[in-house]
Design an enzyme around this catalytic site. Structure first.
Site, PDB file in Angstrom:
ATOM      1  N   ASN A  99       0.865  -1.185   0.000  1.00  0.00           N
ATOM      2  CA  ASN A  99       0.000   0.000   0.000  1.00  0.00           C
ATOM      3  C   ASN A  99       0.900   1.233   0.000  1.00  0.00           C
ATOM      4  O   ASN A  99       1.475   1.579   1.033  1.00  0.00           O
ATOM      5  CB  ASN A  99      -0.897  -0.031   1.251  1.00  0.00           C
ATOM      6  CG  ASN A  99      -1.767   1.222   1.343  1.00  0.00           C
ATOM      7  OD1 ASN A  99      -1.820   2.019   0.414  1.00  0.00           O
ATOM      8  ND2 ASN A  99      -2.440   1.396   2.472  1.00  0.00           N
ATOM      9  N   TRP A 100       1.009   1.846  -1.156  1.00  0.00           N
ATOM     10  CA  TRP A 100       1.896   3.020  -1.266  1.00  0.00           C
ATOM     11  C   TRP A 100       1.294   4.263  -0.610  1.00  0.00           C
ATOM     12  O   TRP A 100       1.961   5.277  -0.481  1.00  0.00           O
ATOM     13  CB  TRP A 100       2.190   3.321  -2.746  1.00  0.00           C
ATOM     14  CG  TRP A 100       3.131   2.352  -3.393  1.00  0.00           C
ATOM     15  CD1 TRP A 100       3.668   1.225  -2.844  1.00  0.00           C
ATOM     16  CD2 TRP A 100       3.666   2.432  -4.729  1.00  0.00           C
ATOM     17  NE1 TRP A 100       4.486   0.597  -3.748  1.00  0.00           N
ATOM     18  CE2 TRP A 100       4.511   1.320  -4.915  1.00  0.00           C
ATOM     19  CE3 TRP A 100       3.499   3.322  -5.774  1.00  0.00           C
ATOM     20  CZ2 TRP A 100       5.200   1.089  -6.107  1.00  0.00           C
ATOM     21  CZ3 TRP A 100       4.182   3.093  -6.967  1.00  0.00           C
ATOM     22  CH2 TRP A 100       5.016   1.988  -7.125  1.00  0.00           C
TER      23      TRP A 100
ATOM     24  N   HIS B 162      -9.509   1.201   5.232  1.00  0.00           N
ATOM     25  CA  HIS B 162      -8.224   1.459   5.884  1.00  0.00           C
ATOM     26  C   HIS B 162      -8.439   2.474   7.007  1.00  0.00           C
ATOM     27  O   HIS B 162      -9.239   3.404   6.863  1.00  0.00           O
ATOM     28  CB  HIS B 162      -7.213   1.998   4.855  1.00  0.00           C
ATOM     29  CG  HIS B 162      -5.815   1.982   5.399  1.00  0.00           C
ATOM     30  ND1 HIS B 162      -5.375   2.913   6.307  1.00  0.00           N
ATOM     31  CD2 HIS B 162      -4.775   1.136   5.190  1.00  0.00           C
ATOM     32  CE1 HIS B 162      -4.111   2.636   6.620  1.00  0.00           C
ATOM     33  NE2 HIS B 162      -3.733   1.559   5.951  1.00  0.00           N
TER      34      HIS B 162
ATOM     35  N   GLY C  90       3.039  -0.920   4.269  1.00  0.00           N
ATOM     36  CA  GLY C  90       3.023   0.496   3.923  1.00  0.00           C
ATOM     37  C   GLY C  90       4.423   0.992   3.625  1.00  0.00           C
ATOM     38  O   GLY C  90       4.983   0.748   2.551  1.00  0.00           O
ATOM     39  N   GLY C  91       5.036   1.647   4.596  1.00  0.00           N
ATOM     40  CA  GLY C  91       6.326   2.313   4.406  1.00  0.00           C
ATOM     41  C   GLY C  91       7.389   1.449   3.746  1.00  0.00           C
ATOM     42  O   GLY C  91       8.097   1.918   2.836  1.00  0.00           O
TER      43      GLY C  91
HETATM   44  P1  13P Z   1       3.179   0.737   7.642  1.00  0.00           P
HETATM   45  O1  13P Z   1       3.705  -0.544   7.067  1.00  0.00           O
HETATM   46  O2  13P Z   1       3.868   1.956   7.121  1.00  0.00           O
HETATM   47  O3  13P Z   1       3.097   0.662   9.147  1.00  0.00           O
HETATM   48  O4  13P Z   1       1.661   0.881   7.122  1.00  0.00           O
HETATM   49  C1  13P Z   1       0.795  -0.182   7.280  1.00  0.00           C
HETATM   50  C2  13P Z   1      -0.424   0.107   6.518  1.00  0.00           C
HETATM   51  O5  13P Z   1      -1.212   0.956   6.891  1.00  0.00           O
HETATM   52  C3  13P Z   1      -0.662  -0.642   5.278  1.00  0.00           C
HETATM   53  O6  13P Z   1      -1.949  -0.460   4.813  1.00  0.00           O
END
Ligand code: 13P
Length: 247
Positions: free
Chosen positions: A9-10, A90, A226-227
């Site tokens: 998830n960018w 989300h 995410g990150g």
């Molecule tokens: P992070 O991996 O940056 O904690 O984000 C998780 C997320 O919200 C994926 O949808």
């Protein structure tokens, strides 16, 4: 064993250069399902670059079929383009756009009607966890999707504790596994004949270091990243860890 699913998830990050870099660093792993979810504007470019190695998803969708809703996208449009899945509910959208369980259910329904897979996000706040209400909160969020879950169409549930998102503090594997079991039992109550077809993913500070430990548990059937998905080497390492766990 269920094929592991790795979703990137960018969020509101990335650019054309990240598409090139991700494709460049993409590992040769055959036994893992991967869905890259860029901002919607980049979906077409990512689809063009996918070459059957990964699928492409959306981060959100309109809750209507189409019509006079300026700025919204319809699930049927995503299907026409070749999008495979749509993240709904989300916690950032629940917080930023006041999306409640009913809106999330309507969006998941549109996604299913279009023949795509909804990735339905659930997760508790830190206050709820500290008050001992984490499981009850997450079960209620799953229950709110009961009608969609009974549809027998492909669905994934992503458990993303809000306090673990973007903080670098992942849930402990013990806590993540316990919540995945609670979600699995909720799914079995709602849809006893096909709950085993739904994958339960973990999201929240997943990275190249903790991925293997998460995948060591059969309950963790995938991850929502995410990150770390913005770092092409880390993301490739996460896919490799999923492949290694698959055996
Ligand atoms: P992070 O991996 O940056 O904690 O984000 C998780 C997320 O919200 C994926 O949808």
């Amino acid at each position: 064993m269920t094929t592991r699913l790795v979703i990137a998830n960018w969020k509101m990050n990335g650019d054309l250069a990240l598409i090139d870099a991700t494709v460049e660093a993409y590992p040769q792993v055959s036994k893992v399902d991967v869905i890259l979810v860029p901002p919607s504007l980049y979906v077409a470019a990512l689809l063009a670059a996918a070459n059957d190695r990964f699928q492409v998803g959306l981060q959100d969708i309109g809750r209507h079929d189409g019509g006079a809703h300026t700025g919204e996208l319809a699930a049927s449009m995503a299907a026409e383009l070749g999008v495979a899945a749509v993240i709904v509910g989300h916690s950032e959208r629940r917080a930023d756009n006041s999306e409640d369980d009913a809106i999330v259910a309507a969006k998941a329904q549109r996604v299913l009607e279009a023949g795509l897979m909804p990735v339905i996000c659930v997760g508790e706040s830190i206050e709820e966890r500290q008050a001992g209400q984490a499981e009850a909160r997450v079960r209620a969020q799953v229950q709110a999707q009961a009608e969609n879950l009974r549809s027998r169409l492909p669905v994934a549930i992503a458990y993303e504790p809000i306090w673990a998102i973007g903080t670098g503090v992942s849930a402990s594997v013990v806590d993540a596994v316990a919540m995945h079991r609670a979600i699995r039992s909720a799914l079995e109550q709602i849809a006893p004949d096909h709950a085993d077809e739904m994958r339960i993913l973990y999201g929240g500070s997943v990275n190249a270091e903790n991925a293997a430990e998460l995948f060591a548990h059969v309950e963790i059937e995938g991850v929502l990243v995410g990150g770390a998905s913005l770092d092409t080497d880390q993301f490739a390492a996460i896919i490799r860890a999923a492949g290694a766990a698959q055996g």
